[in-house]
Design a protein around this motif. Sequence first.
Motif, short mmCIF file in Angstrom:
data_model
loop_
_atom_site.label_atom_id
_atom_site.label_comp_id
_atom_site.label_asym_id
_atom_site.label_seq_id
_atom_site.Cartn_x
_atom_site.Cartn_y
_atom_site.Cartn_z
N LEU A 29 13.06 33.58 63.17
CA LEU A 29 12.36 33.74 64.44
C LEU A 29 12.95 32.85 65.52
N PHE A 30 13.30 31.65 65.14
CA PHE A 30 13.87 30.73 66.12
C PHE A 30 15.20 31.28 66.68
N ILE A 31 15.99 31.85 65.79
CA ILE A 31 17.28 32.44 66.21
C ILE A 31 17.06 33.62 67.15
N MET A 32 16.02 34.43 66.78
CA MET A 32 15.72 35.60 67.64
C MET A 32 15.30 35.16 69.04
N MET A 33 14.50 34.11 69.11
CA MET A 33 14.04 33.63 70.42
C MET A 33 15.20 33.12 71.25
N ILE A 34 16.16 32.44 70.59
CA ILE A 34 17.36 31.96 71.32
C ILE A 34 18.15 33.14 71.86
N LEU A 35 18.30 34.15 71.01
CA LEU A 35 19.06 35.33 71.43
C LEU A 35 18.38 36.02 72.62
N LEU A 36 17.04 36.15 72.52
CA LEU A 36 16.32 36.79 73.62
C LEU A 36 16.49 35.99 74.92
N ALA A 37 16.39 34.66 74.79
CA ALA A 37 16.58 33.83 75.99
C ALA A 37 17.97 33.99 76.56
N PHE A 38 18.93 34.06 75.64
CA PHE A 38 20.31 34.22 76.10
C PHE A 38 20.49 35.55 76.83
N PHE A 39 19.97 36.61 76.21
CA PHE A 39 20.12 37.93 76.85
C PHE A 39 19.41 37.97 78.20
N ALA A 40 18.23 37.28 78.24
CA ALA A 40 17.51 37.28 79.53
C ALA A 40 18.30 36.57 80.62
N VAL A 58 9.33 43.18 75.55
CA VAL A 58 8.17 42.28 75.63
C VAL A 58 7.23 42.51 74.46
N THR A 59 7.05 43.80 74.18
CA THR A 59 6.15 44.11 73.05
C THR A 59 6.70 43.52 71.76
N GLU A 60 7.99 43.72 71.55
CA GLU A 60 8.58 43.17 70.31
C GLU A 60 8.48 41.65 70.30
N ARG A 61 8.68 41.04 71.57
CA ARG A 61 8.56 39.59 71.63
C ARG A 61 7.16 39.14 71.24
N ASP A 62 6.16 39.84 71.83
CA ASP A 62 4.77 39.48 71.52
C ASP A 62 4.47 39.66 70.04
N GLU A 63 5.03 40.75 69.50
CA GLU A 63 4.79 40.98 68.07
C GLU A 63 5.39 39.86 67.23
N TRP A 64 6.65 39.50 67.62
CA TRP A 64 7.27 38.41 66.87
C TRP A 64 6.52 37.09 67.06
N ARG A 65 6.01 36.87 68.31
CA ARG A 65 5.25 35.63 68.54
C ARG A 65 3.97 35.62 67.71
N SER A 66 3.29 36.81 67.71
CA SER A 66 2.06 36.89 66.90
C SER A 66 2.35 36.68 65.44
N LEU A 67 3.52 37.31 65.04
CA LEU A 67 3.90 37.14 63.64
C LEU A 67 4.19 35.67 63.35
N ALA A 68 4.87 34.97 64.29
CA ALA A 68 5.18 33.55 64.09
C ALA A 68 3.89 32.73 64.01
N GLU A 69 2.92 33.09 64.91
CA GLU A 69 1.65 32.34 64.87
C GLU A 69 0.94 32.57 63.54
N ASP A 70 0.95 33.85 63.10
CA ASP A 70 0.31 34.14 61.81
C ASP A 70 1.00 33.38 60.69
N LEU A 71 2.38 33.40 60.83
CA LEU A 71 3.10 32.68 59.78
C LEU A 71 2.79 31.18 59.83
N GLU A 72 2.66 30.64 61.05
CA GLU A 72 2.34 29.21 61.16
C GLU A 72 0.96 28.89 60.57
N THR A 73 0.01 29.82 60.89
CA THR A 73 -1.35 29.64 60.31
C THR A 73 -1.29 29.72 58.79
N ARG A 74 -0.50 30.68 58.35
CA ARG A 74 -0.36 30.85 56.88
C ARG A 74 0.29 29.63 56.26
#
Length: 365
Positions: A29-40, A58-74
Amino acid sequence: MRAQAKRVSHEEEEESAFVSMTDMTVGFLFIMMILLAFFASQIMDQDAVSRDAYDQVVTERDEWRSLAEDLETRVVHLESQITDLRRERDALIEERDRLTHDLASARADIEDLNREVQSLKDRIDDLLQQLQRLQVQIVEKDREIQRLEEELERLQQVDPLEAYLARVAQERRDILRRLRDAILADFPELEVELSEESDALRFQGEGLFESGRSTLTPAREAIVARLAERLDEVLPCFTLGGASEFSENCNPGFVMVEAVQIEGHTDSVGSDRFNRTLSAARANTTFFAMTGSTPGIMEHRNLKQQPVLSVAAYGPDRPVTTNETREGRATNRRIDLRFIMVTPQDTNGIEAIREALRSIEETSE
């Protein structure tokens, strides 16, 4: 205990695999966020994308963020579970160590108990051997006791005649002791003693007579007179005749005196004729002194109705010690007052004595 160890080991492996997967997901997820920032950052107006593409990103970003939050909670939840499991594991390890220690202690106790049991078994074997030996000894003692009891039973079956003669001997000893003690009480300096056979009182010659003489001095006449009085007190219970005072209280054994002999004895110095004459003279002098002071003494009769008081003279024939010394010769010069008891030959003779004495008792009643 082994099952618990395996379960703990399996849980540790699962926990390790889960942690590794979580770390990989977070890194991805961290790598994906870097890539998204780079592309932006590279988007130029001339390179603008469509609204749909943007919304999709954006939707995919939000989904990945939600997934990261879920993973963090988990992850937090799993870390909490891991912490709890580690505490439980530590408690189990502590319990395992305690049980291992208890097991070792129990095994040591078992070894001690086994040694004690073996020692007790050895002690039991030793006691059993002792019991066997004691049992053998008890059997032997029982046999010995039985033998002694049989012998005792045989000895207790005493012949009536033997029992009567034993009573006769005992009664004679008692009479002589009574006479001796009475005379010594009156004349403490007088030399008088019982014979070895306890059948006579012995008065040394110098005790009654001067050396070589057969006459009594007044002082010695008093001794003989007192002897007659004491004898006259004893004889009524053991004789017949007018002076008899028999009763079962004074003579429970029904014994009877046959004779009381006044015996004269000398040492071996001088001629045989002189010594015999001297011994007879001394015995006769004593006899007449006794009967003169106590005439009733001649009333005591034996079973044949003969006077029990009599005289005998033996000269030097019956010494009681050696004549080779002065002391021995003085002892042999003596007057013996010998008691001869009636000794029946069978039980019929015993019964005859009983009847004679009972007749005296019945007459006196």
